[in-house]
Design a protein around this motif. Structure first.
Motif, PDB file in Angstrom:
ATOM      1  N   ASP A  82       0.807  -1.224   0.000  1.00 36.46           N
ATOM      2  CA  ASP A  82       0.000   0.000   0.000  1.00 36.46           C
ATOM      3  C   ASP A  82       0.837   1.269   0.000  1.00 36.46           C
ATOM      4  O   ASP A  82       0.625   2.176  -0.818  1.00 36.46           O
ATOM      5  N   ARG A  83       1.793   1.358   0.916  1.00 32.84           N
ATOM      6  CA  ARG A  83       2.597   2.580   0.997  1.00 32.84           C
ATOM      7  C   ARG A  83       3.495   2.735  -0.230  1.00 32.84           C
ATOM      8  O   ARG A  83       3.690   3.840  -0.741  1.00 32.84           O
ATOM      9  N   GLN A  84       4.035   1.613  -0.702  1.00 35.64           N
ATOM     10  CA  GLN A  84       4.897   1.682  -1.872  1.00 35.64           C
ATOM     11  C   GLN A  84       4.096   2.073  -3.110  1.00 35.64           C
ATOM     12  O   GLN A  84       4.584   2.801  -3.978  1.00 35.64           O
ATOM     13  N   LYS A  85       2.858   1.610  -3.191  1.00 37.13           N
ATOM     14  CA  LYS A  85       2.026   1.971  -4.338  1.00 37.13           C
ATOM     15  C   LYS A  85       1.765   3.473  -4.363  1.00 37.13           C
ATOM     16  O   LYS A  85       1.870   4.113  -5.415  1.00 37.13           O
ATOM     17  N   LEU A  86       1.420   4.048  -3.211  1.00 38.78           N
ATOM     18  CA  LEU A  86       1.180   5.490  -3.182  1.00 38.78           C
ATOM     19  C   LEU A  86       2.453   6.243  -3.527  1.00 38.78           C
ATOM     20  O   LEU A  86       2.421   7.232  -4.275  1.00 38.78           O
ATOM     21  N   ALA A  87       3.591   5.772  -3.019  1.00 36.59           N
ATOM     22  CA  ALA A  87       4.865   6.433  -3.325  1.00 36.59           C
ATOM     23  C   ALA A  87       5.151   6.387  -4.815  1.00 36.59           C
ATOM     24  O   ALA A  87       5.581   7.381  -5.414  1.00 36.59           O
ATOM     25  N   GLN A  88       4.898   5.238  -5.440  1.00 34.02           N
ATOM     26  CA  GLN A  88       5.158   5.086  -6.874  1.00 34.02           C
ATOM     27  C   GLN A  88       4.246   6.001  -7.688  1.00 34.02           C
ATOM     28  O   GLN A  88       4.680   6.660  -8.638  1.00 34.02           O
ATOM     29  N   LEU A  89       2.969   6.049  -7.318  1.00 34.19           N
ATOM     30  CA  LEU A  89       2.031   6.920  -8.023  1.00 34.19           C
ATOM     31  C   LEU A  89       2.416   8.387  -7.858  1.00 34.19           C
ATOM     32  O   LEU A  89       2.355   9.176  -8.808  1.00 34.19           O
ATOM     33  N   ALA A  90       2.839   8.754  -6.645  1.00 30.37           N
ATOM     34  CA  ALA A  90       3.185  10.151  -6.378  1.00 30.37           C
ATOM     35  C   ALA A  90       4.449  10.576  -7.109  1.00 30.37           C
ATOM     36  O   ALA A  90       4.596  11.737  -7.494  1.00 30.37           O
ATOM     37  N   ALA A  91       5.376   9.631  -7.318  1.00 27.19           N
ATOM     38  CA  ALA A  91       6.652   9.958  -7.956  1.00 27.19           C
ATOM     39  C   ALA A  91       6.585   9.951  -9.474  1.00 27.19           C
ATOM     40  O   ALA A  91       7.486  10.469 -10.141  1.00 27.19           O
ATOM     41  N   THR A  92       5.523   9.365 -10.049  1.00 23.30           N
ATOM     42  CA  THR A  92       5.448   9.256 -11.515  1.00 23.30           C
ATOM     43  C   THR A  92       4.167   9.827 -12.100  1.00 23.30           C
ATOM     44  O   THR A  92       4.081  10.010 -13.314  1.00 23.30           O
ATOM     45  N   GLY A  93       3.170  10.087 -11.285  1.00 20.24           N
ATOM     46  CA  GLY A  93       1.872  10.494 -11.813  1.00 20.24           C
ATOM     47  C   GLY A  93       1.742  11.979 -12.085  1.00 20.24           C
ATOM     48  O   GLY A  93       2.289  12.807 -11.365  1.00 20.24           O
ATOM     49  N   SER A  94       1.036  12.304 -13.145  1.00 14.69           N
ATOM     50  CA  SER A  94       0.757  13.706 -13.485  1.00 14.69           C
ATOM     51  C   SER A  94      -0.707  13.896 -13.865  1.00 14.69           C
ATOM     52  O   SER A  94      -1.075  14.945 -14.383  1.00 14.69           O
ATOM     53  N   ILE A  95      -1.531  12.882 -13.648  1.00 19.15           N
ATOM     54  CA  ILE A  95      -2.963  12.919 -13.965  1.00 19.15           C
ATOM     55  C   ILE A  95      -3.172  13.321 -15.420  1.00 19.15           C
ATOM     56  O   ILE A  95      -3.793  14.340 -15.746  1.00 19.15           O
ATOM     57  N   GLY A  96      -2.610  12.523 -16.312  1.00 24.32           N
ATOM     58  CA  GLY A  96      -2.787  12.726 -17.747  1.00 24.32           C
ATOM     59  C   GLY A  96      -3.035  11.390 -18.425  1.00 24.32           C
ATOM     60  O   GLY A  96      -2.766  10.326 -17.860  1.00 24.32           O
ATOM     61  N   ASP A  97      -3.561  11.421 -19.641  1.00 24.14           N
ATOM     62  CA  ASP A  97      -3.830  10.183 -20.367  1.00 24.14           C
ATOM     63  C   ASP A  97      -2.514   9.529 -20.802  1.00 24.14           C
ATOM     64  O   ASP A  97      -1.630  10.193 -21.346  1.00 24.14           O
ATOM     65  N   LEU A  98      -2.437   8.214 -20.573  1.00 21.47           N
ATOM     66  CA  LEU A  98      -1.251   7.448 -20.939  1.00 21.47           C
ATOM     67  C   LEU A  98      -1.631   6.364 -21.934  1.00 21.47           C
ATOM     68  O   LEU A  98      -2.782   6.257 -22.352  1.00 21.47           O
ATOM     69  N   PHE A  99      -0.663   5.543 -22.320  1.00 22.16           N
ATOM     70  CA  PHE A  99      -0.892   4.518 -23.332  1.00 22.16           C
ATOM     71  C   PHE A  99      -1.983   3.542 -22.891  1.00 22.16           C
ATOM     72  O   PHE A  99      -2.853   3.171 -23.676  1.00 22.16           O
ATOM     73  N   TYR A 100      -1.935   3.105 -21.640  1.00 20.84           N
ATOM     74  CA  TYR A 100      -2.872   2.103 -21.147  1.00 20.84           C
ATOM     75  C   TYR A 100      -3.931   2.663 -20.204  1.00 20.84           C
ATOM     76  O   TYR A 100      -4.775   1.910 -19.716  1.00 20.84           O
ATOM     77  N   GLN A 101      -3.898   3.925 -19.903  1.00 23.11           N
ATOM     78  CA  GLN A 101      -4.712   4.432 -18.805  1.00 23.11           C
ATOM     79  C   GLN A 101      -5.107   5.884 -19.044  1.00 23.11           C
ATOM     80  O   GLN A 101      -4.286   6.690 -19.475  1.00 23.11           O
ATOM     81  N   SER A 102      -6.365   6.195 -18.752  1.00 25.79           N
ATOM     82  CA  SER A 102      -6.847   7.566 -18.876  1.00 25.79           C
ATOM     83  C   SER A 102      -6.517   8.344 -17.605  1.00 25.79           C
ATOM     84  O   SER A 102      -6.192   7.759 -16.559  1.00 25.79           O
ATOM     85  N   ALA A 103      -6.647   9.666 -17.689  1.00 19.74           N
ATOM     86  CA  ALA A 103      -6.417  10.506 -16.516  1.00 19.74           C
ATOM     87  C   ALA A 103      -7.408  10.159 -15.408  1.00 19.74           C
ATOM     88  O   ALA A 103      -7.057  10.158 -14.218  1.00 19.74           O
ATOM     89  N   GLU A 104      -8.647   9.831 -15.795  1.00 26.40           N
ATOM     90  CA  GLU A 104      -9.667   9.471 -14.803  1.00 26.40           C
ATOM     91  C   GLU A 104      -9.289   8.189 -14.064  1.00 26.40           C
ATOM     92  O   GLU A 104      -9.461   8.083 -12.842  1.00 26.40           O
ATOM     93  N   MET A 105      -8.756   7.209 -14.798  1.00 24.24           N
ATOM     94  CA  MET A 105      -8.322   5.958 -14.176  1.00 24.24           C
ATOM     95  C   MET A 105      -7.173   6.203 -13.204  1.00 24.24           C
ATOM     96  O   MET A 105      -7.118   5.626 -12.111  1.00 24.24           O
ATOM     97  N   GLU A 106      -6.247   7.065 -13.609  1.00 25.57           N
ATOM     98  CA  GLU A 106      -5.120   7.366 -12.729  1.00 25.57           C
ATOM     99  C   GLU A 106      -5.585   8.058 -11.460  1.00 25.57           C
ATOM    100  O   GLU A 106      -5.139   7.735 -10.352  1.00 25.57           O
TER     101      GLU A 106
END
Length: 524
Positions: free
Chosen positions: A33-57
């Motif tokens: 759980d904590r590592q997942k939030l850290a990974q999302l926080a370090a790489t996420g920008s809430i934008g559409d990606l190849f496999y995932q929409s901004a809403e999904m992120e």
């Protein structure tokens, strides 16, 4: 004879069973759980990606915040801002915290909201209702007011550039009580109300006068964006370049070229080109700007064909300086950039009107080229379904080698491919660095673990002390390897990642220490 599938070998038992599917449909592992939030926080920008929409992120991030304690949420927001240099995720996490623990929120706020852009991001997210409320609330309003009254004039002018919300919207929303007559006049001017011009800060008075009649006046010391619509001369543009911040100069090289800064007589041209080149390669300015190495790559790729050679060389120099903390690792090093098709996504996602041209594959290539530059005996194995062998010269600049790797882009994704290559060659490296979006789906599907884990166990038989670092550069939320003493999963694309890889390789950091770094952050 015993059932070979039932009584698996020790190697098979060590390869933990995959407990998830990634967005490409391949086997994967869930982050803790904590590592997942850290990974999302370090790489996420809430934008559409190849496999995932901004809403999904966004849904992923909000779900992850529910699984961690409030103090870890606060520290992750600070880490993402101060170490990861992120913009959107820290503001989002801060907004979530505002509805959960106002005390921790107040401690984290000044460590996250370090400029006007972050202030506006935070207010925008709060007003959206995505974090559970549409109003700021008493404590957030008080902290926003305090920021408005303690910010410098230049910070407020910078914050006034942009909308949704504009700084004027924020001021009208929180009604700050001006600290003095000058700040009272400035607030009125910023929201378009009548004010006593003589009480405005001197730089604002100069700007007002320059707008009315620029002829013969010195260009005022205000943010660059406030001047671009005005009738500036070549000398004015040169003055802007000379006193501009490092980031502003880096972002506007083609603009300066178009407005004649690098033209004119031999003396004028040489002086202007040399001045801008010196700014770009200035180590102190580069460190102060907290530049992402990929931003330099973006600037280099965008240069006009008419750009003077000295400016191009200065960007090469700046890149070498910006990754100066990449260590020289002990033993044999292999770095594996993912060049598959899904790596075409912009590193900060597709964002209307603000999509970066820099892709995940560019970042992977850049990290690999930087490691090779400092580790001249390293092996670089770009991969998609299979390894693509490409000849690189360690003496070449980082930008040169990164471009060669970028040209390998295309194909499916098999994160085990470089490990398969190493096993076939009988290689036994001491450190393997894999840079990917972790959306592996191609290759063989035997067994219950991922291909990466199966092949890593084979390699470990030849070198039990080998270490694997998986750098995740997309917020998809799953890994291809399990964190354990010999495997580090770390997310992000700032220079902080290099520090973590070095610490892990030198036994100064265990596989859980990435989370430990966040937990060690002291809140003010």
């Amino acid at each position: 004879m015993a059932n070979k599938m039932l009584f698996a070998s020790l190697r098979g038992r060590l390869a933990k069973k995959a407990d998830a599917r990634n967005l490409a449909g391949g086997r994967a592992y869930l982050y803790e759980d904590r590592q997942k939030l850290a990974q999302l926080a370090a790489t996420g920008s809430i934008g559409d990606l190849f496999y995932q929409s901004a809403e999904m992120e966004l849904d992923q991030v909000l779900a992850a915040t529910e699984s961690v304690p409030d103090d870890f949420l606060a520290r992750t927001a600070v880490y993402a801002r101060q170490k990861g240099h992120m913009k959107d995720l820290p503001a989002l996490l801060l907004a979530v915290l505002a509805s959960r623990d106002t005390g921790l929120f107040a401690q984290a706020f000044p460590m996250v909201v370090t400029d006007g852009k972050m202030l506006r991001n935070f207010v925008q997210i709060m007003r959206s209702g995505q974090t559970g409320r549409r109003s700021l609330g008493t404590r957030p309003k008080a902290l926003v007011r305090a920021w408005l009254n303690t910010a410098s004039t230049y910070q407020l002018l910078q914050a006034s550039i942009g909308n949704d919300p504009s700084l004027a919207d924020v001021i009208k929303m929180v009604h700050p009580k001006p600290r003095d007559e000058e700040r009272e006049a400035l607030f009125a001017w910023l929201i378009g109300k009548p004010c006593d011009v003589e009480k405005l800060p001197v730089e604002v008075r100069d700007y007002v006068a320059f707008k009315e009649n620029p002829k013969g006046r010195r260009v005022p010391d205000v943010p660059f964006q406030m001047l671009t619509h005005l009738p500036l001369t070549r000398e004015d543009w040169t003055a802007l370049a000379e006193r501009g911040s490092w980031t502003m100069v880096r972002m506007n090289l083609n603009t300066f070229l178009r407005h004649g800064v690098f033209e004119g007589g031999r003396f004028f041209k040489a002086k202007a080109v040399g001045m801008v080149a010196d700014i770009l390669r200035d180590p102190k300015r580069i460190r102060k700007a907290r530049v992402f190495p990929y931003q330099l790559l973006t600037a280099y790729q965008a240069l006009s064909g008419e750009m003077p050679a000295e400016i191009r060389e200065a960007l090469h120099d700046a890149m070498e300086i910006s990754v100066a903390n990449v260590p020289a690792f002990k033993g044999q090093v292999v770095v594996c950039p993912d060049v598959s098709g899904s790596m075409v996504s912009p590193v900060t996602g597709y964002r209307k009107g603000a999509t970066t041209v820099t892709r995940c594959v560019d970042v992977a290539a850049l990290i690999s080229a930087a490691v090779l530059r400092r580790n001249r005996g390293a092996t670089v194995l770009p991969f998609e379904v299979d390894v693509r062998e490409v000849k690189l010269t360690a003496r070449d600049t980082i930008l040169t080698n990164a471009q060669k790797l970028i040209e390998q882009w295309g194909g499916g994704t098999n994160c085990a491919a470089p490990l398969i290559w190493l096993n076939r060659k009988g290689r036994a490296p001491d450190l393997v660095i894999l840079v990917s979006d972790n959306q592996s789906w191609a290759g063989l599907h035997r067994g219950a673990s991922t291909g990466v884990m199966r092949e890593w166990e084979k390699l470990k038989r030849r070198n039990p002390d080998a270490k694997l670092v998986c750098i995740d550069i997309a917020p998809y939320g799953t890994a291809q390897a399990v964190s354990r003493p010999d495997i580090l999963n770390v997310g992000g694309f700032s220079d902080a990642v290099f520090d973590q890889v070095a610490a892990f390789a030198e036994d100064r950091m265990n596989a859980d220490q990435w989370v430990g770094e966040i937990e060690a952050i002291e809140l003010t």
